[in-house]
Scaffold this motif. Sequence first.
Motif, short mmCIF file in Angstrom:
data_model
loop_
_atom_site.label_atom_id
_atom_site.label_comp_id
_atom_site.label_asym_id
_atom_site.label_seq_id
_atom_site.Cartn_x
_atom_site.Cartn_y
_atom_site.Cartn_z
N THR A 225 0.74 -1.14 0.20
CA THR A 225 0.15 -0.20 -0.17
C THR A 225 0.84 1.21 -0.21
O THR A 225 0.63 2.14 -0.34
CB THR A 225 -1.23 -0.01 1.10
N LEU A 270 2.58 1.97 7.07
CA LEU A 270 1.42 3.16 6.45
C LEU A 270 1.21 4.58 6.60
O LEU A 270 0.83 5.12 6.96
CB LEU A 270 -0.34 2.78 6.32
N ARG A 271 2.86 5.10 7.36
CA ARG A 271 3.08 6.27 7.78
C ARG A 271 3.69 7.21 6.49
O ARG A 271 4.15 6.41 5.56
CB ARG A 271 3.20 6.44 8.61
N GLY A 272 3.86 8.15 6.09
CA GLY A 272 4.84 8.69 5.18
C GLY A 272 3.59 10.39 5.24
O GLY A 272 3.66 11.09 5.70
N PHE B 48 -5.45 -2.61 -4.95
CA PHE B 48 -4.68 -2.68 -4.35
C PHE B 48 -4.71 -1.55 -2.66
O PHE B 48 -4.98 -0.22 -2.73
CB PHE B 48 -3.00 -2.32 -4.66
N GLY B 49 -5.21 -2.41 -2.03
CA GLY B 49 -4.54 -1.09 0.07
C GLY B 49 -5.53 -0.79 0.25
O GLY B 49 -5.35 -0.41 0.73
N HIS B 143 -10.12 4.13 -1.54
CA HIS B 143 -8.58 5.03 -0.56
C HIS B 143 -9.29 6.36 -0.93
O HIS B 143 -9.63 7.54 -1.80
CB HIS B 143 -7.45 4.92 -1.47
N GLU B 146 -4.40 8.14 3.50
CA GLU B 146 -3.10 7.11 3.91
C GLU B 146 -4.50 5.97 4.39
O GLU B 146 -4.14 4.50 4.43
CB GLU B 146 -2.46 7.56 4.55
N THR B 147 -4.64 6.76 5.73
CA THR B 147 -5.45 5.79 6.59
C THR B 147 -7.01 5.47 6.18
O THR B 147 -7.59 4.55 6.95
CB THR B 147 -5.01 6.19 7.86
N ARG B 149 -10.42 5.54 4.88
CA ARG B 149 -10.87 4.15 3.76
C ARG B 149 -12.39 4.65 3.47
O ARG B 149 -13.39 4.61 4.03
CB ARG B 149 -11.36 2.81 4.08
#
Lengths: 400, 173
Positions: A225, A270-272, B48-49, B143, B146-147, B149
């Motif tokens: 991810t 998953l940080r950034g 993905f993800g 998405h 980043e976290t 959804r």
Amino acid sequence: MTVEPKTILALETSCDETAAAVVQGGRRMLSNVVASQMAMHQRFGGVVPEVASRQHILSLMPVVERALEVVPGGWEGIDAIAATYGPGLSGALLTGLNAAKAMAWHRGLPFVGVNHLEAHIYANWLLEDPRTDVPAPEFPLVALVVSGGHTLLALLRDHGDYELLGQTRDDAAGEAFDKVARMLDLGYPGGPAIQHAAQGGTSAMTLPRAWLRDSFDFSFSGLKTAVLHRVQERRERDAQLLRPSSEKSSASPGQPPPSTPTSRPQPQILRGKRSLERSREPTEPTAPVAPAPKSALDPRFVGQMAHAFQESVVDVLTTKTVEAATRYNATAILVAGGVAANVRLREELSRRASVPVHAPSLALCTDNAAMVAAAAFYRFHAGLQSGWDLDVVPSLRLGQ
Amino acid sequence: MSDHRLSAIQAANQVDFISHSPAQTERVGLRLGELLLPGDLLLLLGTFGVGKTQLVRGVARGLGSDDLVTSPSFVLVNQYRASPRFAGLPIYHVDLYRIAETAELTTLGLDELWSGEGVCLIEWPEPAAPTLPEAYLAIFLQHLSETKRQLRMAPFGQRYVELLNAFKETTFS
């Protein structure tokens, strides 16, 4: 006590390949035939199960005949038959297992079913050059199995005595390679494509590693991810640079330019970077991710990402494997599965481990039947034999 | 991976919400899993993800399974078992990511998975679109950051409208 069958014919049809091999004494390969469907799958960009099952049926007998050609006496020289019964695609497994059972029944030979994961490990018992006699690995051993479908670390105390130390909690390492290759528009299969592209990269960029402290488990989903987010970010930036400025406004008026990465490495993966995403908080679904027109990614960016990704995977795999080898006083480390073909993984393991690292030749890392015959030999050796009622177990695990 | 039959449709009674973490996505799955019955079919759509496997992990927990839930992208099908409270129902976790074309999935017996006794969840279901039953619960994931959804649950068929109503009752009330 049955007589130990010395020369074994084995079939392997768990996924891509239709394979047959004859191996003597668990180590000496008389033949190792693989009818790869890779070319066909390459055309479709993945494994097409319909192609897989049907192709197994078509290829199986010619492959078996080829494997027997070099055996003195042909069928007369075969003492036992083996086949993979799991894990894998059920339709594909059934083809090989049923064919093997029928041949064994017909010829009155003993039959044994083999776990595909165990077989991968046993590729390390096979002699690359049948004239030499390299000593067999000695227990206890630590084995790392890394492929598209599996990633696991096992302790081998003896033949048939395994302990699963850890495994992936989400994606397999090979799967991550494949998906990241697809994100970066590299080809299929993803492993070699990433390895090749990574040669153009440097260690200027790093990606997160999921250590899962105090555990030999793995996780590659977060890394996957993370790559996706960076690729999306890159694509959006490219698109903005290409688009006339008037069209930019609708998406993100007054959006700050992508800031330089501010966050230091943080405990969780998953940080950034997140600057590009913050400004839109849609309450209704917009188009799926990466709506930007898909133009080719800068090859230098692709090289850096491939490099950073590969280093991250190799670092985690190596660190845990070396740790396990130390903790359990392993005499050697065995690597197996398609990802064992990765050159960086082999290099790094050899560099960091204090015990020898064994990995089969490239041809024996990917699916083949010689490894099945090797595993079968030691099963017979341990007095194990399968009944005619043995069925395929698509989700078979190691040590089961 | 673009079959318009699945992604273009809009259903009435759909439920949208935002998950702020993988743990939250799993909890959503858990609530949903508790309500599932033999023969139920869930499609998970998204790139993905986005948390497709995470959601399946929750569903398996909701059905009382302790089995390790991993991505079946390469193996195509993982099978888990629900707890005795759910009659040890088989849970089929299917992933058609690697299937490039609408092939004859029947050769593999995949169609038996979604017409049988078990609960069936399919990631990347697009290649199977022409062979799927009319009724299912589609879950679109995407998405937001980043976290974060976005999850959109869209029921097709009476069974799934009822399922989603029950889900809303237990989750939001």
